[in-house]
Design a protein around this motif. Structure first.
Motif, mmCIF file in Angstrom:
data_model
loop_
_atom_site.group_PDB
_atom_site.id
_atom_site.type_symbol
_atom_site.label_atom_id
_atom_site.label_comp_id
_atom_site.label_asym_id
_atom_site.label_seq_id
_atom_site.Cartn_x
_atom_site.Cartn_y
_atom_site.Cartn_z
ATOM 1 N N GLY A 1 -6.486 -5.140 -3.104
ATOM 2 C CA GLY A 1 -5.673 -4.543 -4.168
ATOM 3 C C GLY A 1 -6.541 -3.762 -5.141
ATOM 4 N N SER A 2 -7.657 -4.384 -5.550
ATOM 5 C CA SER A 2 -8.583 -3.658 -6.441
ATOM 6 C C SER A 2 -9.079 -2.388 -5.757
ATOM 7 C CB SER A 2 -9.818 -4.524 -6.761
ATOM 8 O OG SER A 2 -9.462 -5.619 -7.530
ATOM 9 N N ALA A 3 -9.432 -2.523 -4.477
ATOM 10 C CA ALA A 3 -9.962 -1.359 -3.741
ATOM 11 C C ALA A 3 -8.915 -0.253 -3.662
ATOM 12 C CB ALA A 3 -10.383 -1.806 -2.342
ATOM 13 N N ARG A 4 -7.669 -0.647 -3.384
ATOM 14 C CA ARG A 4 -6.616 0.373 -3.265
ATOM 15 C C ARG A 4 -6.411 1.099 -4.582
ATOM 16 N NH1 ARG A 4 -0.738 -1.624 -2.876
ATOM 17 N NH2 ARG A 4 -0.992 -1.470 -5.138
ATOM 18 N N ASP A 5 -6.437 0.343 -5.676
ATOM 19 C CA ASP A 5 -6.219 0.984 -6.974
ATOM 20 C C ASP A 5 -7.334 1.978 -7.282
ATOM 21 O OD1 ASP A 5 -4.457 1.067 -9.256
ATOM 22 O OD2 ASP A 5 -6.127 0.242 -10.410
ATOM 23 N N CYS A 6 -8.573 1.612 -6.927
ATOM 24 C CA CYS A 6 -9.701 2.540 -7.134
ATOM 25 C C CYS A 6 -9.500 3.796 -6.299
ATOM 26 C CB CYS A 6 -11.014 1.863 -6.730
ATOM 27 S SG CYS A 6 -11.513 0.535 -7.845
ATOM 28 N N LEU A 7 -9.123 3.614 -5.041
ATOM 29 C CA LEU A 7 -8.995 4.773 -4.148
ATOM 30 C C LEU A 7 -7.835 5.671 -4.586
ATOM 31 C CD1 LEU A 7 -10.101 6.220 -1.719
ATOM 32 C CD2 LEU A 7 -8.880 4.618 -0.233
ATOM 33 N N GLU A 8 -6.719 5.077 -4.984
ATOM 34 C CA GLU A 8 -5.596 5.899 -5.472
ATOM 35 C C GLU A 8 -6.017 6.696 -6.701
ATOM 36 O OE1 GLU A 8 -1.691 3.304 -4.034
ATOM 37 O OE2 GLU A 8 -2.321 3.195 -6.120
ATOM 38 N N THR A 9 -6.760 6.028 -7.573
ATOM 39 C CA THR A 9 -7.210 6.708 -8.798
ATOM 40 C C THR A 9 -8.144 7.866 -8.441
ATOM 41 O OG1 THR A 9 -7.085 4.614 -9.991
ATOM 42 C CG2 THR A 9 -8.399 6.347 -11.009
ATOM 43 N N ALA B 1 -14.629 -4.022 -0.912
ATOM 44 C CA ALA B 1 -13.952 -3.602 -2.156
ATOM 45 C C ALA B 1 -14.988 -3.128 -3.182
ATOM 46 C CB ALA B 1 -13.117 -4.752 -2.719
ATOM 47 N N ILE B 2 -16.102 -3.839 -3.252
ATOM 48 C CA ILE B 2 -17.157 -3.411 -4.203
ATOM 49 C C ILE B 2 -17.709 -2.053 -3.793
ATOM 50 C CG2 ILE B 2 -19.537 -3.891 -4.919
ATOM 51 C CD1 ILE B 2 -18.846 -6.756 -5.274
ATOM 52 N N ALA B 3 -17.929 -1.877 -2.500
ATOM 53 C CA ALA B 3 -18.468 -0.584 -2.030
ATOM 54 C C ALA B 3 -17.479 0.541 -2.346
ATOM 55 C CB ALA B 3 -18.756 -0.664 -0.530
ATOM 56 N N ILE B 4 -16.191 0.266 -2.163
ATOM 57 C CA ILE B 4 -15.172 1.289 -2.441
ATOM 58 C C ILE B 4 -15.125 1.598 -3.942
ATOM 59 C CG2 ILE B 4 -12.652 1.637 -2.508
ATOM 60 C CD1 ILE B 4 -12.559 0.249 0.284
ATOM 61 N N ALA B 5 -15.156 0.548 -4.766
ATOM 62 C CA ALA B 5 -15.106 0.777 -6.227
ATOM 63 C C ALA B 5 -16.294 1.650 -6.645
ATOM 64 C CB ALA B 5 -15.132 -0.565 -6.961
ATOM 65 N N MET C 1 0.853 -1.200 0.000
ATOM 66 C CA MET C 1 0.000 0.000 0.000
ATOM 67 C C MET C 1 0.888 1.250 0.000
ATOM 68 S SD MET C 1 -2.405 0.208 3.331
ATOM 69 C CE MET C 1 -3.757 1.251 3.136
ATOM 70 N N THR C 2 0.509 2.283 -0.683
ATOM 71 C CA THR C 2 1.370 3.462 -0.747
ATOM 72 C C THR C 2 1.360 4.137 0.622
ATOM 73 O OG1 THR C 2 -0.481 4.792 -1.426
ATOM 74 C CG2 THR C 2 0.886 3.913 -3.182
ATOM 75 N N VAL C 3 2.405 4.941 0.879
ATOM 76 C CA VAL C 3 2.555 5.564 2.200
ATOM 77 C C VAL C 3 1.300 6.344 2.560
ATOM 78 C CG1 VAL C 3 3.860 7.252 3.521
ATOM 79 C CG2 VAL C 3 5.053 5.671 1.967
ATOM 80 N N SER C 4 0.769 7.100 1.616
ATOM 81 C CA SER C 4 -0.353 7.978 1.938
ATOM 82 C C SER C 4 -1.608 7.205 2.327
ATOM 83 C CB SER C 4 -0.655 8.894 0.754
ATOM 84 O OG SER C 4 -0.941 8.107 -0.377
ATOM 85 N N LEU C 5 -1.804 6.007 1.796
ATOM 86 C CA LEU C 5 -3.012 5.244 2.143
ATOM 87 C C LEU C 5 -2.795 4.312 3.323
ATOM 88 C CD1 LEU C 5 -4.632 4.307 -1.291
ATOM 89 C CD2 LEU C 5 -5.260 6.080 0.319
ATOM 90 N N ASP C 6 -1.547 4.074 3.707
ATOM 91 C CA ASP C 6 -1.257 3.168 4.824
ATOM 92 C C ASP C 6 -1.383 3.950 6.131
ATOM 93 O OD1 ASP C 6 -0.468 1.170 6.484
ATOM 94 O OD2 ASP C 6 1.581 1.021 5.725
ATOM 95 N N LEU C 7 -2.621 4.267 6.502
ATOM 96 C CA LEU C 7 -2.857 5.165 7.637
ATOM 97 C C LEU C 7 -2.418 4.556 8.964
ATOM 98 C CD1 LEU C 7 -6.450 6.436 6.729
ATOM 99 C CD2 LEU C 7 -4.297 7.684 6.513
ATOM 100 N N VAL C 8 -2.470 3.235 9.073
ATOM 101 C CA VAL C 8 -2.198 2.621 10.381
ATOM 102 C C VAL C 8 -0.855 1.882 10.398
ATOM 103 C CG1 VAL C 8 -4.645 2.437 10.987
ATOM 104 C CG2 VAL C 8 -3.549 0.547 9.770
ATOM 105 N N ASP C 9 -0.025 2.165 9.393
ATOM 106 C CA ASP C 9 1.324 1.587 9.318
ATOM 107 C C ASP C 9 1.313 0.059 9.289
ATOM 108 O OD1 ASP C 9 4.018 1.588 9.027
ATOM 109 O OD2 ASP C 9 4.497 2.150 11.084
#
Ligand code: TGC
Ligand code: FAD
Length: 387
Positions: free
Chosen positions: A255-263, A330-334, A1-9
């Motif tokens: 992974g799918s959810a993270r890609d959607c959120l980053e986008t 993940a579906i809800a996030i997408a 997960m990218t640094v910015s999305l890894d809120l809880v380390d």
């Protein structure tokens, strides 16, 4: 997960080796898969053989298995690879999970030494592709009702029936097929070149288009006695394999959810509405915050379940908790990310609608959300409500 999305380390929970595997999978996803996925999805065709060899060379096929050229890595490392590959596309993760967690795992766990020697080294190298045939046209959630059967003829077995919705079916070199016998459900290792075997591809899929899905048809497929998996008896054989593949999906869906959120975050930062960036509005930030919280919770759950798996104590209902929650979230996030992109959210120029469409398959395969609710319900109440 990218640094910015890894809120809880979450990264602080990982070993150096796990970070290395994660980074290698991310590089492969970013450099080899991501650029071609819009075309592969649109044309519903993938260079599966090439990809299998490349994934094999990187050690991603059967990476959690030991021996036979497999990497022998831990469950969390395997999960992180699934997450990164599914950040590119669920169909790519399906290629990896069906090969490693279903077809190879079945042979590795239940096969004879000869079956293992014949298939596993080539499968871990991606030189042979496997598929796993459990579902039938009339028996998906209830595989115990299967009609495909194998009967004895002298020392041989003769296989008849059909399977439906089989990932990699028409590109496979070997099919692990579950069939009814006089001795209950048994598994068979079927080279796809055997006379009487055919695998027509299923067309017109609106989901998981960057993945091959097929019917398997068996018309008097004659197999030697040695084709049967000696150590799998009854439905617990195939269900034991499903635990493995479901585990990979717990990570993969995130992974799918993270890609959607980053986008969505990148898009919202650039998109000016009513004179300022979309990110500057409280409504947008509330959406992003809620999604990031669910993403972090889902990844934490995945890592926790991975640690249980590494200790050997992971129970099937715990796998169901992870699969149900992480695919549903993940579906809800997408879907929420899609709203942030407005009309662009439906365009194939962005990955969000592709992920959302794929996740509809992920919600259904490897046990539907209802099946997992019923598994959890049974663990809570002691009552089986499947029938
Ligand atoms: P039931 O009577 O409960 O159990 C039969 C036998 O199996 C044992 N068992 C398990 N063993 C290992 N792991 C599990 N998760 C197990 N769940 C049950 C059980 O102890 C029993 O053993 P024994 O020795 O007493 O015989 O079986 P049931 O007929 O009531 O069905 C239970 C149910 C509904 C949970 C199960 O059949 C189920 O999971 N249905 C969903 C089917 C499914 O998930 N299919 C997936 C096909 S593969 C796929 O989708 C690949 S997608 C591609 C990709 O992954 O990318
Ligand atoms: P059904 O079982 O007919 O279910 C229909 C609906 O009824 C669902 O909502 C379900 O949750 C609900 N339902 C079922 N039972 C109950 C109940 N007791 N109570 C309440 N509701 C219930 N299978 C393989 O074997 N190998 C593969 O490689 C494979 N790859 C796949 C790839 C794709 C893209 C897809 C879409 C499917 C794949 N499958 C594969 C099949 C998948 O595992 C099945 O689709 C899944 O198990 C559900 O079965 P079904 O589609 O027959 O739905």
């Amino acid at each position: 997960m990218t640094v910015s999305l890894d809120l809880v380390d979450v990264d602080s929970l990982l070993t150096d080796e796990e970070v290395d595997v994660r980074d290698a999978a991310r590089r492969f996803a970013d450099e080899r898969l991501r650029p071609s996925l819009p075309e592969w999805f649109e044309t519903a065709s993938i260079p599966a053989r090439e990809l299998a060899k490349e994934l094999g060379a990187l050690g991603f096929l059967g990476m959690h298995l030991t021996g036979y050229g497999c990497a022998g890595l831990g469950s969390v490392a395997y999960g992180l690879a699934c997450l990164e590959i599914e950040a590119a596309d669920s169909g790519m993760r399906s290629l990896v999970s069906v090969q490693g967690s279903l077809a190879m795992y079945a042979i590795w766990k239940y096969g004879s030494d000869e079956q293992k020697d014949e298939w596993l080294p080539r499968m871990s190298a991606g030189e042979a592709i496997g598929c796993f045939g459990l579902t039938e046209p009339d028996f998906g959630s209830n595989p115990g009702g299967m009609r495909t059967n194998a009967r004895r003829d002298g020392d041989d077995w003769v296989l008849n029936g059909s399977k439906m919705w089989i990932t990699n079916g028409s590109i496979a070199d070997v099919a692990v097929v579950w069939a009814r016998t006089d001795d209950g459900v048994r598994g068979f290792v079927v080279p796809t070149s055997t006379p009487g075997f055919s695998a027509p591809e299923i067309k017109q899929k609106m989901s998981l288009r960057a993945s091959v899905t097929s019917e398997l048809v068996f018309s008097d497929v004659r197999l030697p006695a040695s084709a049967m998996l000696p150590e799998a008896r009854g439905l617990s054989g195939p269900l034991g394999c499903l635990n493995e593949a479901r585990f990979g999906i717990i990570f993969g869906a995130m992974g799918s959810a993270r890609d959607c959120l980053e986008t969505a975050i990148a898009y919202a930062g650039d998109r000016i509405v009513f004179d300022k960036p979309l990110t500057a509005y409280q409504l947008t930030q509330a959406k992003l915050a809620d999604m990031a919280v669910e993403l972090n919770k889902g990844i934490l759950l995945a890592v926790h379940l991975g640690r249980l798996k590494e200790k050997g104590s992971l129970r099937p209902e715990q796998v169901s908790v992870g699969k149900l929650n992480n695919v549903r979230e993940a579906i809800a996030i997408a879907r929420e990310c899609r709203t942030i992109l407005g009309a662009n959210g439906i365009s194939g120029e962005y990955p969000i609608m592709r992920h959302a469409n794929n996740l509809e398959s992920v919600l259904t395969y490897e046990g539907t959300s209802e099946v997992h609710q019923l598994v959890i319900g049974q663990a809570l109440t002691g009552e089986s409500a499947f029938r």
